[in-house]
Structure formats: C-alpha cells, structure tokens
Motif scaffolding. Structure first.
Motif, PDB file in Angstrom:
ATOM      1  N   PHE A 521     -37.646  72.974 -31.487  1.00  0.00           N
ATOM      2  CA  PHE A 521     -37.222  72.929 -32.894  1.00  0.00           C
ATOM      3  C   PHE A 521     -35.859  72.261 -33.036  1.00  0.00           C
ATOM      4  O   PHE A 521     -35.660  71.403 -33.914  1.00  0.00           O
ATOM      5  CB  PHE A 521     -37.184  74.358 -33.440  1.00  0.00           C
ATOM      6  N   HIS A 522     -34.934  72.618 -32.171  1.00  0.00           N
ATOM      7  CA  HIS A 522     -33.600  72.026 -32.239  1.00  0.00           C
ATOM      8  C   HIS A 522     -33.632  70.550 -31.860  1.00  0.00           C
ATOM      9  O   HIS A 522     -32.884  69.744 -32.430  1.00  0.00           O
ATOM     10  CB  HIS A 522     -32.649  72.800 -31.333  1.00  0.00           C
ATOM     11  N   ALA A 523     -34.523  70.190 -30.913  1.00  0.00           N
ATOM     12  CA  ALA A 523     -34.648  68.782 -30.545  1.00  0.00           C
ATOM     13  C   ALA A 523     -35.159  67.958 -31.721  1.00  0.00           C
ATOM     14  O   ALA A 523     -34.638  66.862 -32.027  1.00  0.00           O
ATOM     15  CB  ALA A 523     -35.584  68.629 -29.343  1.00  0.00           C
ATOM     16  N   LEU A 524     -36.171  68.448 -32.418  1.00  0.00           N
ATOM     17  CA  LEU A 524     -36.725  67.737 -33.568  1.00  0.00           C
ATOM     18  C   LEU A 524     -35.737  67.721 -34.731  1.00  0.00           C
ATOM     19  O   LEU A 524     -35.619  66.714 -35.453  1.00  0.00           O
ATOM     20  CB  LEU A 524     -38.037  68.384 -34.001  1.00  0.00           C
ATOM     21  N   SER A 525     -35.016  68.833 -34.927  1.00  0.00           N
ATOM     22  CA  SER A 525     -34.006  68.871 -35.985  1.00  0.00           C
ATOM     23  C   SER A 525     -32.901  67.875 -35.716  1.00  0.00           C
ATOM     24  O   SER A 525     -32.332  67.278 -36.648  1.00  0.00           O
ATOM     25  CB  SER A 525     -33.436  70.289 -36.098  1.00  0.00           C
ATOM     26  N   GLY A 526     -32.599  67.674 -34.417  1.00  0.00           N
ATOM     27  CA  GLY A 526     -31.578  66.702 -34.052  1.00  0.00           C
ATOM     28  C   GLY A 526     -31.984  65.285 -34.434  1.00  0.00           C
ATOM     29  O   GLY A 526     -31.141  64.478 -34.854  1.00  0.00           O
ATOM     30  N   GLU A 529     -31.404  64.901 -38.143  1.00  0.00           N
ATOM     31  CA  GLU A 529     -29.971  64.739 -38.443  1.00  0.00           C
ATOM     32  C   GLU A 529     -29.493  63.346 -38.076  1.00  0.00           C
ATOM     33  O   GLU A 529     -28.735  62.706 -38.833  1.00  0.00           O
ATOM     34  CB  GLU A 529     -29.192  65.803 -37.667  1.00  0.00           C
ATOM     35  N   LYS A 530     -29.949  62.831 -36.925  1.00  0.00           N
ATOM     36  CA  LYS A 530     -29.521  61.493 -36.481  1.00  0.00           C
ATOM     37  C   LYS A 530     -30.045  60.399 -37.406  1.00  0.00           C
ATOM     38  O   LYS A 530     -29.327  59.429 -37.725  1.00  0.00           O
ATOM     39  CB  LYS A 530     -30.021  61.268 -35.057  1.00  0.00           C
ATOM     40  N   GLN A 531     -31.301  60.563 -37.862  1.00  0.00           N
ATOM     41  CA  GLN A 531     -31.916  59.547 -38.716  1.00  0.00           C
ATOM     42  C   GLN A 531     -31.533  59.691 -40.186  1.00  0.00           C
ATOM     43  O   GLN A 531     -31.810  58.798 -40.986  1.00  0.00           O
ATOM     44  CB  GLN A 531     -33.433  59.629 -38.583  1.00  0.00           C
ATOM     45  N   GLY A 532     -30.937  60.846 -40.539  1.00  0.00           N
ATOM     46  CA  GLY A 532     -30.588  61.072 -41.938  1.00  0.00           C
ATOM     47  C   GLY A 532     -31.784  61.454 -42.786  1.00  0.00           C
ATOM     48  O   GLY A 532     -31.772  61.228 -44.008  1.00  0.00           O
ATOM     49  N   TRP A 533     -32.805  62.025 -42.141  1.00  0.00           N
ATOM     50  CA  TRP A 533     -34.008  62.438 -42.883  1.00  0.00           C
ATOM     51  C   TRP A 533     -33.858  63.884 -43.346  1.00  0.00           C
ATOM     52  O   TRP A 533     -33.390  64.751 -42.601  1.00  0.00           O
ATOM     53  CB  TRP A 533     -35.257  62.345 -42.004  1.00  0.00           C
ATOM     54  N   HIS A 544     -42.194  58.156 -39.047  1.00  0.00           N
ATOM     55  CA  HIS A 544     -41.524  59.283 -38.400  1.00  0.00           C
ATOM     56  C   HIS A 544     -42.092  59.694 -37.050  1.00  0.00           C
ATOM     57  O   HIS A 544     -41.369  60.288 -36.243  1.00  0.00           O
ATOM     58  CB  HIS A 544     -41.595  60.517 -39.341  1.00  0.00           C
ATOM     59  N   LYS A 545     -43.361  59.395 -36.799  1.00  0.00           N
ATOM     60  CA  LYS A 545     -44.043  59.961 -35.638  1.00  0.00           C
ATOM     61  C   LYS A 545     -43.379  59.596 -34.322  1.00  0.00           C
ATOM     62  O   LYS A 545     -43.086  60.470 -33.492  1.00  0.00           O
ATOM     63  CB  LYS A 545     -45.505  59.506 -35.651  1.00  0.00           C
ATOM     64  N   ARG A 546     -43.120  58.313 -34.086  1.00  0.00           N
ATOM     65  CA  ARG A 546     -42.595  57.871 -32.800  1.00  0.00           C
ATOM     66  C   ARG A 546     -41.221  58.453 -32.527  1.00  0.00           C
ATOM     67  O   ARG A 546     -40.937  58.927 -31.418  1.00  0.00           O
ATOM     68  CB  ARG A 546     -42.563  56.340 -32.762  1.00  0.00           C
ATOM     69  N   ALA A 547     -40.357  58.452 -33.563  1.00  0.00           N
ATOM     70  CA  ALA A 547     -38.998  58.968 -33.357  1.00  0.00           C
ATOM     71  C   ALA A 547     -39.031  60.455 -33.006  1.00  0.00           C
ATOM     72  O   ALA A 547     -38.268  60.920 -32.146  1.00  0.00           O
ATOM     73  CB  ALA A 547     -38.161  58.744 -34.611  1.00  0.00           C
ATOM     74  N   LEU A 548     -39.919  61.211 -33.645  1.00  0.00           N
ATOM     75  CA  LEU A 548     -40.009  62.628 -33.342  1.00  0.00           C
ATOM     76  C   LEU A 548     -40.572  62.871 -31.947  1.00  0.00           C
ATOM     77  O   LEU A 548     -40.102  63.757 -31.213  1.00  0.00           O
ATOM     78  CB  LEU A 548     -40.886  63.327 -34.390  1.00  0.00           C
ATOM     79  N   MET A 549     -41.567  62.103 -31.542  1.00  0.00           N
ATOM     80  CA  MET A 549     -42.160  62.288 -30.220  1.00  0.00           C
ATOM     81  C   MET A 549     -41.181  61.934 -29.102  1.00  0.00           C
ATOM     82  O   MET A 549     -41.290  62.461 -27.988  1.00  0.00           O
ATOM     83  CB  MET A 549     -43.424  61.433 -30.085  1.00  0.00           C
TER      84      MET A 549
END
Length: 865
Positions: A521-526, A529-533, A544-549
């Motif tokens: 959860f913290h990894a995905l939240s990061g 935050e980095k992307q400004g989403w 969004h898929k690739r950046a989250l994976m």
C-alpha cells in the motif's frame, strides 16, 4: 367445508375435526375467541392461558372456514421469536388442512412479524405506491447505530454551529447531563444515552419538534428540544426505529383506502404498544376487525415508550377510532402453573390499591384467574429469613436436591430470576451454586465483554487487529475500566498462545500478511505522490497501470492484482458507462486480504480452548461456552455492518481498523453494557442454570423458578417519564404511582413463570430490605424450604413445542449433509454466518421477477408504471 362424493355433498373438514386431528380441546372462552370473526375483540389473556394457540387457531379459522386470504391479515407480535413461532404454527396447522382438502395456503404475502419489520414492509409495499412502483426501503438505524450517530463529534460540532451555540462542547454536554440528573459530569456518553431515550419517547408519542418547543415551559428542556429538531435533520434517508413507526403511520394515514387492505388486524402483547403504534393499528382497522391480545399486569416496557393505557382503555379507544364496542373475552384458566403458584401471584397483585379516584381502576378488573391444576400440595416455598449468605446456600442446596432427585431433566429447567443480575443477590447465589459444583449461565451478570469466552476470543483477535494504548491523562471512569479489561484480555490471550505453538504461528502469519500488504500500500501510495495523482482520479489502465506495477518493492501478489487484464476490461467498461473506478479503488483491490474480521473469529475457533467448547456442546454436556461464543460472533458480524466487510491495507493504515474495533466499537459496547431490560431471545444451554432479569423471562416458563431477590427500591419515575409527561394527554397513571405499579407488574411476571415450584429468597439483616408487598405476602402462612417434601414436587417433562418446526432444504438439509457440526453451529446455536453472497443473489433474482410481475399488473390496470 364440503366435497362431492357419488353425487352427494359430504363434509370434508370442520373446525371440530381439525381440533381433533391436532389433539386440541379448547375451553369455552378459547373457543369463543377462535370463532369470533366480526367486530373488535378485546382478548384479556392471563399467564399460561394458551393465547398463542388461540391466535393460531383464530387465524386458521379465518383463512380456512371464512375465506380470508393470508394477505388480508395483519398479525403483529412483540418479538422475532414469537413471530417465528406463530408462522411455524400456521404452516403446521394449514398443512393438516391441505392434506385433507388439497387446498394450498401461501403465507409469503401475509403480514406477520414484529411491528418494526411490518412497518418497514408497509413502507415498501406496492399497494401504497402509485403505479405499484417499488418504494425505496428506508435505511433503519437500530439502537446501537443511533447511539453511534449521536455520539460522533461531527453531530455535536454541526449541532452547535446550526444552533449558534458558542459554548465549549464539554460545557454543553454538562448542561445536558444536568437535565438527566448526572450532576457534575461532562461525559458525552451519558449525554447521548439520555438524549437517545428522550428523542425516542418524543418520536413514539408522535410529538413534533416545533410543537414541543412552542409548548415547552421547562427552561432545562430548551437545549434538548433544539437538539431533537436538529437530530431529525441529520438523518437524511435514515430513520431510527421510533421514526420508522411514524413513517409507516403517515404512509397508511395519507393513502386512500389504506384501511381497506386488511380484513383483520391482530396485535399480540398489546399492553406493550406505544402511542404511534396504536394510531397505526387503528388506521389499518377501517374494517372494524381489530383483535388485541394482552395482559396489563405483564406490561414491562414503559421505559421504551409502551403505554399500558392502550390496553386498559381499549374499549374507549374503539369508540374513539371506530365508533364500535369490542367484545371482551377473558382467557382466565392457567394451564402452566400449579394452584399454589397461581393463588400466590394473584394474591400478590391485590396488595396494592389500583383504584382511580373518579371511579374505575388502573388495571383490568374481573379477570378471575384460576389454575387448571387442582394440586393442593405446596407449590411456593420460602427460605428461612436470615443472613444473605445462609439464604443463598439454602436455595443452592434445594436446587441440587431437585436435580439429584430427577425433578428436572436438565439444570436449564431451573431459572433464577432477579430485578438485576448484576447485583449482590445474583452473585451470592452463583457462588453458593458453584460450591456445590453447579454451573450457571449468566452472561449479563457483568458486562458481556467480561465473560470468559468473550475475553479470550476478543483478546486473541486484538493480537492481530491491535488494541488501543492507555492514555494516562484520561485514566478514569469507564475509560480506566475498559482498559483494565483490555489488559486482562491481552493477558488471557497470551496465556492461551503460550500453550499452543500452532495458534502462535497462525497469529504471526496473519500479522506478517498485514505487514506485507501495508508495504504494498505504501509503495503504491508513493507512486501516486511522485506522479501527482489523486486517489479520486479515474483509473485508466493505459496511463496508470505500468507505473503502479513498477512501484519499488511491490510484491508479486499486488503486482498481479494491478496487472489483471479482466480488471482492465472492467475499468474501461465502467468508464464508458460514466461510472469510472478510481485509483483508490484500484489500490485497495490490489492490497485486499482474503479474510474478514468475522473470518478471523471462525479460524480462531478451530484452536484450543474453543474446539473443546464445541465438543462439549456436541456431546450435550455443556452448551454454555458455545452459546456465549455465538453472541460474540453476532457482535463481530455487527461490526462488519457498521464498518466494512472487505479488509484492505488502508484498513490497517494509521491503525484505522484498530481504532474502529478496539477504540470505538468495543469501547461503546463496554460502556453501554447490557441493559437491565432486555427482550431478545434468551438461550438456555444444557448443563447450566440460567440467571435472568425478570424482563428477560417475560413470555417464558420453567418447571422451577427461583426469585432470588424480593427487594426493589422505589426511586420514583424515570427522569425521561417526568420530562415527557407535560406533553402527553391526561388520563394516564399518576406520575407518583408509576414506579409502584411498574414494580408490581415486574414481580407479577417473575412469580407467574413457574410451572411446578416457585422459590422465594427471604433475607434479613444489615443492608437488607423486602418490598412492601412481599412483607404482606410473607406475613401469611408459607411453606419453608426445610419443610418441603420433594416427593410432592412433580417431575418436569421434556420441553416440546406445540407446533412442528419447519425446515428448509437448502438451509437445513443440505447444510447438515455438508457438515453436521456446521449445521449445529449456524442453525442450532445461531452463530453469525459470513457467507452472504448466495443469499444476496437469491434476493436479487426474486426482486427482479417481482418487479416484472407488478409492472404487468399495473399495465393491466391502465396505470403508468
């Protein structure tokens, strides 16, 4: 009812032949009530007089021999248990009719249930909706949900702003507490409990907030009345149980021809109805066929708004609403109790003066209750008048002798009743029984959370969920007591864990699983935050898929959840429909767990000491622990309803779940405790002697009853009764007599529960007192326990239901074939079931078919749907 045979018309079925087949011989008043079919009926039913059978047979008579359709009957009961008993009884008796005649009876459309369930059904009934459209079912708050609604700081913050109150919240709460007699207290909990009771009384009396404020002459009530008006505005689509009844009454009262929908309105336990219920029942009774059943001397629920005058003055109300005079029939033969018991409780009620100054009485006179039994042997015995410890030991010895002599089939046939099971008399008797090796079932003798089984189970669950830390600056009052209990629960849990390495490993695996999903959860939240989403951004797989994976440190499990192609398809379809999923949803989906809080409860029951508890129950040796665990499962299930079913990493982020479960929910249950007054279905596990409040015992019967205390201090009317009284119509019981009358009724209920033997505790000494009415009764010749010949006490029979139980193919037969222990847990002991998907799907299909059916009906009637 007749049929053709060889060209001749021959009788096929009669009421008398049906009586014979069911092995029922009604006495003359019972038969008169069963065969009464026209006009109002005032059925005064004393204890043990067979009123349930009469209601069953009266309903069967209307359906089978007078052509009344099931959907034309409105039958209201006080509890779910009573409603189920009546419905099962009807199915059983109508089954006999169908076997003889081939005529089927469909009860699915019949209005039968508690007043709250029937009010909810009235609000969604298409018959009250133009075009037969489906009305939206209201979101109903029960008492606990209402408490949380009022307790939230948001409610108070918004209320103070809306009412332009600039005082500090604690000062406002202290002002509220002053109204309810809680001086020098700013407790929000106490303020909420007081307001909740007051608000419900206003709603039950059908009192409008604006009218209340206009008529109020008590300055202390200014603020509570303003808060009541504000509370009504905060509900939105929700209603509490009291307002649910108001809404149903408005629907019926304003809909044309609503009173013609039912040909018969039948109300059980009418002495426990309130003002708004009375208006509803008469609004439905335009046909004039209203039958009310009850006993004013068993009226126990004034504190919930019940108005015993509704029953006592029923003839006058019939004139007022219907311009008709009711037929009065008294069911005065007691088939439950031996003659000595009946003589004692009828004599007890004569001790107090019930006369009205202007004539008449505050009770129904001329009942002439008599025992069917002519057994003249002693049926009421009294302990020696002595020290409380000695009295407890004497009664405990009698109980053991009754069990050893086989006068009862099981210890659960001996009930010990008290005005409150939390007080010293109950604790002393429990200790005395324990010295003789006898176990009691008394989960209400202390806070339910403090029972052994609840403490260990919840302690283990909090090993996974977490417990709130003690903050020393708040270390006082209920807060301290609650955290003391948390300490005990943690200690007990660790002791169990220490003895079972498998349990320790299981709990550690759950905590490791939570830690892993939190990391994801913290990894995905990061990434967000980095992307400004933002979390509310629409999830687009292409964006969004690739950046989250590719989130650093993301587990394979979470990566597969994000990369799922089926989810991509659903996300695109939802976006095309204008109902897009959000990034928050996508992250929660990828970090969800495959178990819930209720699943955790059930997984823990597989370990010692819980497995042994189920073994004892299955062997019929001791059902007490399993019965308590069942109540725990219901509390846990209730928590899921209050929060969320699915657990995700966000549930554990910032200790959200811990604070919801241990910091809020359990704390609220601990503070609320278990009220002195309860009407829920009470379990009676084998191998245990039940300890009950008198209120819990209402409607029940036992071979042996021990009244463990004949003391009830007169503290005058309850505060809410005093506050509401100026707004009520005149003619009720005088405020100064309310406490006396209610105490007499409470003891009357207790005394009339016994079948074979009634035992009274008679203590004396420092700090002991006896209620004035018992002083009169015990001054007369009585049989002492030491003089009782056990041979004169009848042997209790195995309890059998008057009617057959109905079984479901899917819920009973298939579940039993799948797993007999599962059947035992969920059907016999009523554990909360976490498997709701099939039920939801079944309801969805049923409602869809019903929608199509009613659309066709509306079209045929030329009504636009």
């Amino acid at each position: 009812m007749k049929r053709q045979h060889n060209g001749l018309t021959v009788p096929l079925l009669s009421l008398d032949s049906l009586f014979t087949e069911a092995n029922f011989v009604p006495n003359p008043p019972q038969l008169a009530a069963i065969t009464h079919t026209e006009g109002p009926l005032f059925l005064v039913a004393g204890p043990g007089s067979g009123k349930t059978r009469v209601l069953l047979w009266r309903t069967v008579n209307l359906m089978v021999f007078h052509g009344v359709k099931p959907e034309e009957i409105f039958l209201a009961t006080f509890t779910e248990k009573a409603a189920k008993q009546l419905k099962d009884g009807l199915l059983s008796l109508l089954g006999l009719v169908t076997n003889r005649t081939g005529q089927p009876y469909d009860l699915s459309k019949m209005y039968i249930g508690t007043v709250h369930s029937l009010c909810n059904r009235l609000l969604t009934d298409r018959a009250f909706s133009p075009g037969r459209q489906r009305s939206q079912s209201p979101v109903v708050m029960d008492a606990l949900e209402q408490y949380f609604h009022l307790y939230r700081k948001r409610f108070w913050r918004d209320a103070l702003a809306a009412l332009n109150i600039e005082d500090e919240l604690e000062d406002v709460q202290a002002q509220i507490n002053q109204v309810f007699g809680n001086k020098n207290s700013s407790s929000r909990h106490k303020a909420v409990v007081g307001l909740q009771s007051l608000f419900n009384r206003f709603s039950e009396e059908n009192l409008d907030p604006l009218d209340l404020m206009a008529k109020n002459t008590n300055p202390e009530l200014d603020l509570p009345l303003k808060l009541y008006a504000h509370y009504r505005t905060t509900l939105g689509q929700q209603v509490d149980l009291s307002l649910l009844q108001q809404a149903a009454y408005r629907t019926v009262a304003t809909f044309p021809d609503a009173s013609a929908l039912f040909k018969h309105v039948i109300v059980d336990e009418y002495q426990d109805t309130n003002a708004i219920q009375e208006k509803l029942y008469f609004a439905l009774s335009g046909c004039g066929n209203i039958c009310v059943v009850g006993d004013d001397e068993q009226a126990l629920y004034r504190f919930r708004g019940a108005t015993v005058e509704n029953f006592v003055q029923f003839p006058d109300r019939c004139h007022q609403y219907l311009q008709l005079s009711p037929t009065r029939i008294a069911l005065s033969t007691n088939y439950r109790s031996r003659k000595g018991v009946v003589d004692f409780y009828t004599g007890f009620m004569e001790v107090v003066n019930w006369k009205r100054e202007g004539g008449g009485a505050y009770r129904i006179e001329g009942k002439n209750i008599q025992a069917h039994s002519l057994d003249a042997a002693p049926a009421v015995v009294v302990s020696d008048s002595g020290h409380p410890e000695d009295v407890s030991r004497e009664i405990a010895g009698l109980i053991k002798n009754l069990i050893d002599a086989g006068k009862v089939q099981d210890a659960n046939q001996i009930a010990c009743l008290f005005p409150s099971v939390k007080n010293a008399p109950a604790k002393r008797l429990e200790a005395a029984l324990g010295e003789l090796g006898l176990k009691v079932y008394s989960p209400r003798a202390k806070r339910f959370l403090e029972t052994d089984e609840a403490t260990v189970m919840l302690g283990l669950m909090m090993q996974v969920i977490g417990r709130t830390p003690r903050e020393m600056e708040f270390n006082g009052g209920d807060y301290k007591l609650y955290h003391d209990w948390l300490d005990v629960a943690e200690k007990e849990a660790k002791a169990v864990i220490k003895q079972d390495s498998r349990l320790a490993n299981f709990l550690q695996e759950r905590k490791t699983e939570i830690a892993a999903t939190l990391k994801d959860f913290h990894a995905l939240s990061g990434v967000l935050e980095k992307q400004g989403w933002a979390l509310t951004t629409t999830y687009d797989p292409g964006t969004h898929k690739r950046a989250l994976m590719d989130a650093p440190g993301l587990s394979n499990r979470a990566r597969q959840g994000i990369g799922n192609q089926h989810f991509d398809k659903v996300a695109r379809e939802r976006q095309a429909e204008g109902k897009p999923v959000t990034l928050n949803y996508a992250i929660n989906r990828a970090t969800s767990l495959d178990w819930t809080v209720l699943d955790l409860f059930y997984r823990l029951t597989a370990f010692p000491p819980f497995k042994a508890m189920f073994d004892l129950a299955e062997q019929g040796l001791d059902e007490g622990p399993v019965t308590t665990l069942s109540l725990v499962s219901q509390l846990v299930s209730r928590f899921l309803e209050e929060t969320q079913t699915i657990l995700t990493a966000s549930s554990f982020d910032n200790d959200l779940l811990r604070n919801q479960f241990a910091g809020s929910y359990l704390f609220a249950l601990f503070r609320l405790g278990e009220g002195e007054y309860e009407d829920e279905e009470v379990p009676f596990p084998k191998g245990r002697i039940p300890f009950l409040t008198v209120h819990q015992s209402k409607g029940l019967e036992f071979p042996v009853v021990v009244l463990g205390s004949v003391r009830k201090d007169d503290r005058g009317p309850q505060t809410v009764e005093t506050l509401v009284r100026p707004f009520l119509p005149e003619g009720g019981e005088p405020l100064e007599k309310v406490s006396t009358f209610d105490t007499m009724r409470m003891f009357y209920v207790a005394l009339s529960r016994a079948q074979n033997l009634l035992v009274l505790a008679h203590t004396k000494g420092a700090g002991q007192s006896t209620h004035d009415s018992f002083k009169v009764m015990l001054a007369r010749p009585v049989t002492r326990i030491r003089d009782l010949d056990l041979h004169t006490v009848p042997t209790a029979k195995h309890e059998t239901d008057d009617t057959s139980r109905t079984y479901s193919y899917t819920a009973d037969y298939l579940r039993y074939l799948e797993c007999p222990r599962s059947y035992m847990i969920f059907r016999k002991y009523d554990f909360a079931d976490s498997r709701t998907g099939g039920m939801f799907f079944g309801n969805l299909v049923h409602q869809t078919i019903e929608d199509l059916h009613n659309r066709l009906i509306a079209a045929r009637q030329g009504v636009s749907a």
